[in-house]
Design a protein around this motif. Structure first.
Motif, PDB file in Angstrom:
ATOM      1  N   THR A  35       0.853  -1.181   0.000  1.00  0.00           N
ATOM      2  CA  THR A  35       0.000   0.000   0.000  1.00  0.00           C
ATOM      3  C   THR A  35       0.889   1.231   0.000  1.00  0.00           C
ATOM      4  OG1 THR A  35      -1.771  -1.142   1.174  1.00  0.00           O
ATOM      5  CG2 THR A  35      -1.728   1.253   1.345  1.00  0.00           C
ATOM      6  N   ARG A  64      -8.638  -5.762  12.320  1.00  0.00           N
ATOM      7  CA  ARG A  64      -7.601  -4.897  11.755  1.00  0.00           C
ATOM      8  C   ARG A  64      -6.398  -5.742  11.327  1.00  0.00           C
ATOM      9  NH1 ARG A  64      -5.420   0.927  13.931  1.00  0.00           N
ATOM     10  NH2 ARG A  64      -3.784   1.143  12.359  1.00  0.00           N
ATOM     11  N   ASP A  66      -3.205  -4.449   9.226  1.00  0.00           N
ATOM     12  CA  ASP A  66      -2.559  -3.352   8.520  1.00  0.00           C
ATOM     13  C   ASP A  66      -1.743  -3.837   7.332  1.00  0.00           C
ATOM     14  OD1 ASP A  66      -3.734  -1.574  10.207  1.00  0.00           O
ATOM     15  OD2 ASP A  66      -1.955  -1.236  11.429  1.00  0.00           O
ATOM     16  N   PRO A  67      -1.774  -3.048   6.259  1.00  0.00           N
ATOM     17  CA  PRO A  67      -1.024  -3.417   5.054  1.00  0.00           C
ATOM     18  C   PRO A  67       0.462  -3.151   5.221  1.00  0.00           C
ATOM     19  CG  PRO A  67      -2.057  -1.285   4.756  1.00  0.00           C
ATOM     20  CD  PRO A  67      -2.518  -1.804   6.098  1.00  0.00           C
ATOM     21  N   THR A  74      -1.357   4.425   7.394  1.00  0.00           N
ATOM     22  CA  THR A  74      -2.191   3.445   6.695  1.00  0.00           C
ATOM     23  C   THR A  74      -2.764   2.450   7.699  1.00  0.00           C
ATOM     24  OG1 THR A  74      -0.321   1.954   6.274  1.00  0.00           O
ATOM     25  CG2 THR A  74      -0.826   3.584   4.558  1.00  0.00           C
ATOM     26  N   GLY A  76      -5.665  -1.208   7.744  1.00  0.00           N
ATOM     27  CA  GLY A  76      -6.469  -2.122   6.947  1.00  0.00           C
ATOM     28  C   GLY A  76      -7.302  -3.035   7.831  1.00  0.00           C
ATOM     29  N   TRP A  77      -8.382  -3.510   7.265  1.00  0.00           N
ATOM     30  CA  TRP A  77      -9.248  -4.474   7.939  1.00  0.00           C
ATOM     31  C   TRP A  77      -9.578  -5.538   6.919  1.00  0.00           C
ATOM     32  CZ3 TRP A  77      -9.262   0.691   8.431  1.00  0.00           C
ATOM     33  CH2 TRP A  77      -9.091   1.210   9.723  1.00  0.00           C
ATOM     34  N   SER A  79      -8.399  -8.698   4.465  1.00  0.00           N
ATOM     35  CA  SER A  79      -7.194  -8.873   3.663  1.00  0.00           C
ATOM     36  C   SER A  79      -7.542  -9.009   2.195  1.00  0.00           C
ATOM     37  CB  SER A  79      -6.454 -10.110   4.153  1.00  0.00           C
ATOM     38  OG  SER A  79      -5.258 -10.295   3.493  1.00  0.00           O
ATOM     39  N   PRO A  80      -7.602  -7.949   1.479  1.00  0.00           N
ATOM     40  CA  PRO A  80      -7.446  -6.509   1.680  1.00  0.00           C
ATOM     41  C   PRO A  80      -8.777  -5.787   1.618  1.00  0.00           C
ATOM     42  CG  PRO A  80      -7.183  -6.882  -0.633  1.00  0.00           C
ATOM     43  CD  PRO A  80      -7.601  -8.207   0.020  1.00  0.00           C
ATOM     44  N   ILE A  83      -8.934  -0.609   3.037  1.00  0.00           N
ATOM     45  CA  ILE A  83      -7.641   0.044   3.251  1.00  0.00           C
ATOM     46  C   ILE A  83      -7.884   1.531   3.493  1.00  0.00           C
ATOM     47  CG2 ILE A  83      -5.420   0.695   2.216  1.00  0.00           C
ATOM     48  CD1 ILE A  83      -5.550  -2.266   2.820  1.00  0.00           C
ATOM     49  N   ARG A  85      -5.914   5.247   4.080  1.00  0.00           N
ATOM     50  CA  ARG A  85      -4.664   6.003   3.960  1.00  0.00           C
ATOM     51  C   ARG A  85      -4.961   7.423   4.413  1.00  0.00           C
ATOM     52  NH1 ARG A  85      -1.498   6.306  -0.767  1.00  0.00           N
ATOM     53  NH2 ARG A  85      -3.259   7.312  -1.772  1.00  0.00           N
ATOM     54  N   GLU A 143     -13.170  -3.073  -1.108  1.00  0.00           N
ATOM     55  CA  GLU A 143     -13.180  -4.071  -2.187  1.00  0.00           C
ATOM     56  C   GLU A 143     -14.569  -4.191  -2.807  1.00  0.00           C
ATOM     57  OE1 GLU A 143     -14.082  -7.996   0.555  1.00  0.00           O
ATOM     58  OE2 GLU A 143     -12.292  -7.949  -0.656  1.00  0.00           O
TER      59      GLU A 143
END
Length: 169
Positions: A35, A64, A66-67, A74, A76-77, A79-80, A83, A85, A143
């Motif tokens: 990311t 959670r 994170d990437p 950044t 994340g929750w 995968s993926p 995200i 930022r 996504e």
């Protein structure tokens, strides 16, 4: 931090590692795409670090995760699945008059629980949201196929707490 200080040569370990990489590389759960970490100024970075401390452990039922590369800018929750930022540049569509009058079908403005958002449908089917009227721009990419309303509800409290209203530089 020296990432290679514990590296050891092993004729047995290397083939096992190659096999593991090959097996996980074929897995649909392999979502380690890096990311891009934003590079805002010092003021925005401080706000983003405060946001990172306020973010929920779970968003839309996802833990959670994170990437890479790890950064306070950044999060994340899943995968993926989701995200975030913080400290991104203002999207061009945020000032485009076609968006303001609703004539751009790929970008819509709106708000969720006191946080304004620009929503953009992306070519890959994902949806990107960028916060509006806050001192730093926060981007959330979701996504394809995921319910975006609960994502924004889950994130609104942390954004309101950590990123004051105003116009980002």
């Amino acid at each position: 931090m020296d990432l290679f200080r514990h590296r050891r040569a092993s004729s047995v370990g290397l083939p096992a590692l190659v096999l593991l990489i090959a097996a996980t590389g074929c897995s649909p759960a392999d979502d380690n795409t890096p990311t891009s970490v934003p590079r805002p100024g010092a003021k925005a970075t401080k706000l983003c670090r405060n946001l990172d401390k306020s973010l929920p452990r779970e968003v839309d039922g996802l833990d959670r995760e994170d990437p890479e590369p790890r950064s306070a800018l950044t999060a994340g929750w899943g995968s993926p699945a989701i995200i975030l930022r913080c400290g991104v540049s203002r999207p061009a569509k945020m000032v485009d008059p076609k968006v303001a009058d609703g004539s751009d079908p790929d970008a819509i403005g709106g708000g969720v629980n006191g946080v304004g958002w620009l929503m953009e449908e992306r070519d890959d089917g994902s949806t990107r949201f960028t916060s509006a009227q806050r001192l730093v721009y926060v981007e959330v990419t979701v996504e394809p196929g995921r319910d975006t309303s609960s994502v924004l509800v889950d994130l609104a409290g942390a954004i309101k707490k950590a990123v004051p209203e105003g116009i980002a530089d």
